[in-house]
Design an enzyme around this catalytic site. Sequence first.
Site, PDB file in Angstrom:
ATOM      1  CB  SER A 128      -9.649 -11.281   1.907  1.00  9.10           C
ATOM      2  OG  SER A 128      -9.233 -11.107   0.490  1.00  9.10           O
ATOM      3  NE  ARG A 139      -4.403   6.994  -5.309  1.00  5.54           N
ATOM      4  CZ  ARG A 139      -3.677   6.195  -5.028  1.00  5.54           C
ATOM      5  NH1 ARG A 139      -2.415   6.173  -5.589  1.00  5.54           N
ATOM      6  NH2 ARG A 139      -3.845   5.396  -3.997  1.00  5.54           N
ATOM      7  NE  ARG A 146      -5.997 -15.719  -3.882  1.00  3.56           N
ATOM      8  CZ  ARG A 146      -5.952 -14.692  -4.981  1.00  3.56           C
ATOM      9  NH1 ARG A 146      -6.035 -14.912  -6.063  1.00  3.56           N
ATOM     10  NH2 ARG A 146      -5.599 -13.485  -4.645  1.00  3.56           N
ATOM     11  CB  ALA A 158      -3.283  -5.179   4.509  1.00  2.75           C
ATOM     12  CG  HIS A 186       4.408   4.793   4.393  1.00  2.00           C
ATOM     13  ND1 HIS A 186       4.902   3.632   4.505  1.00  2.00           N
ATOM     14  CD2 HIS A 186       3.815   4.872   3.289  1.00  2.00           C
ATOM     15  CE1 HIS A 186       4.223   2.961   3.751  1.00  2.00           C
ATOM     16  NE2 HIS A 186       3.823   3.497   2.534  1.00  2.00           N
ATOM     17  CD  GLN A 221       0.436   1.596   3.563  1.00  2.00           C
ATOM     18  OE1 GLN A 221       0.627   0.673   4.205  1.00  2.00           O
ATOM     19  NE2 GLN A 221      -0.589   1.319   2.491  1.00  2.00           N
ATOM     20  NE  ARG A 241       7.853  -0.662  -0.231  1.00  2.00           N
ATOM     21  CZ  ARG A 241       6.746  -0.216  -0.400  1.00  2.00           C
ATOM     22  NH1 ARG A 241       6.086   0.163   0.465  1.00  2.00           N
ATOM     23  NH2 ARG A 241       6.164  -0.507  -1.467  1.00  2.00           N
ATOM     24  N   GLY A 268       3.204  -1.137   2.713  1.00  2.00           N
ATOM     25  CA  GLY A 268       2.807  -0.233   1.447  1.00  2.00           C
ATOM     26  C   GLY A 268       2.712  -1.314   0.435  1.00  2.00           C
ATOM     27  CB  CYS A 300      -0.326   5.619   1.766  1.00  2.00           C
ATOM     28  SG  CYS A 300       0.856   4.627   0.731  1.00  2.00           S
TER      29      CYS A 300
END
Length: 346
Positions: free
Chosen positions: A12, A102, A40, A14, A248, A323, A241, A165, A133
Amino acid sequence: MKTYNVAVVGASGAVGEELFRVLEEVKFPVGNLLPLASARSAGEEIRFKGKTYKIEELTETVFEGRDIDIAFFSAGGNISAQYAKFAVEAGAVVIDNTSHFRMDPKVPLVVPEVNPEDIELWEDTGIIANPNCSTIQMVQLLKPLYDLYGGIKRVDVSTYQATSGAGKQGMEELVRQMQDFFAFRLSETECRAFSHQIALNVIPQIDKPQPNGYTKEEMKMVNETNKIMHSDFAVSATCVRVPVLRSHSEAITITFAEGVDVSVEAAREALANFENVKVIDDLEKNEYPMPITATDTDYTYVGRIRKDNFASNMLHLWGVADQVRVGAATNAVRIAQKWIKLEENA
């Protein structure tokens, strides 16, 4: 064609929503689809290839007996830390979009255009990590130039990172604050996704501060770049930001070894010939990449390629990528496509 059963954790969110779009667009050979999220979101519906699927709750046992081949995780590092092992134990390869795995030396960190050979290491843990990203789009531009000049001495990068982001809530916050601005109530606006107002502002901090004065986001770019490229050149990042909804941008300065005399024409050619990179670079015609250029595409765009005025071994350029797609969903799907080729050729 052989099909593969696919699970998407964070269905659900992005990135999860974008994963479904990318999988459909590239005609990924999906057999059964299992969308997963928190309690949820359980019960919500998603559409994929004309069919409706109900999102199920992610639990420790949800993978059992489902014959999942590939599990995409895009629900936060804590979720991956807790649940990825259950997907692996059930027989799936996990492609993890979070930062949790990572820098694990046993887990390959992959950008398919740059280090596809590392996918073969997946069997050690059953997990392949998707990089940050900002790192993904940068190494796609560094790799062809690294190969062209036989290495890189140093990279300095400043990022201009969109609100995407920070997920849906980041984009929604920018929209809400701009609405507040035009309604003359910006002084009353709330800051939830970001520590400061993002509308009509830039925030020179992304993620938590580190003891060395950098932020966690900046150090991700430093450490991940060298892991992906199997290199040890210096990287310094300043991550900012900006009030852009999506895609980006990065201003990158690359210093090559002493004695290298860079050529803008050769650099353009190397970049233009690299997989999934597009060059847009004509300052006289006002042509260069911008966030609106990259949004909703699967390319990393590069322009403003120029030689330094004072150092012959230094090149400056400007890169932009979506991104949510290149920096997350598309890269993850490309990893899965390469993994399938490996499996089918084994």
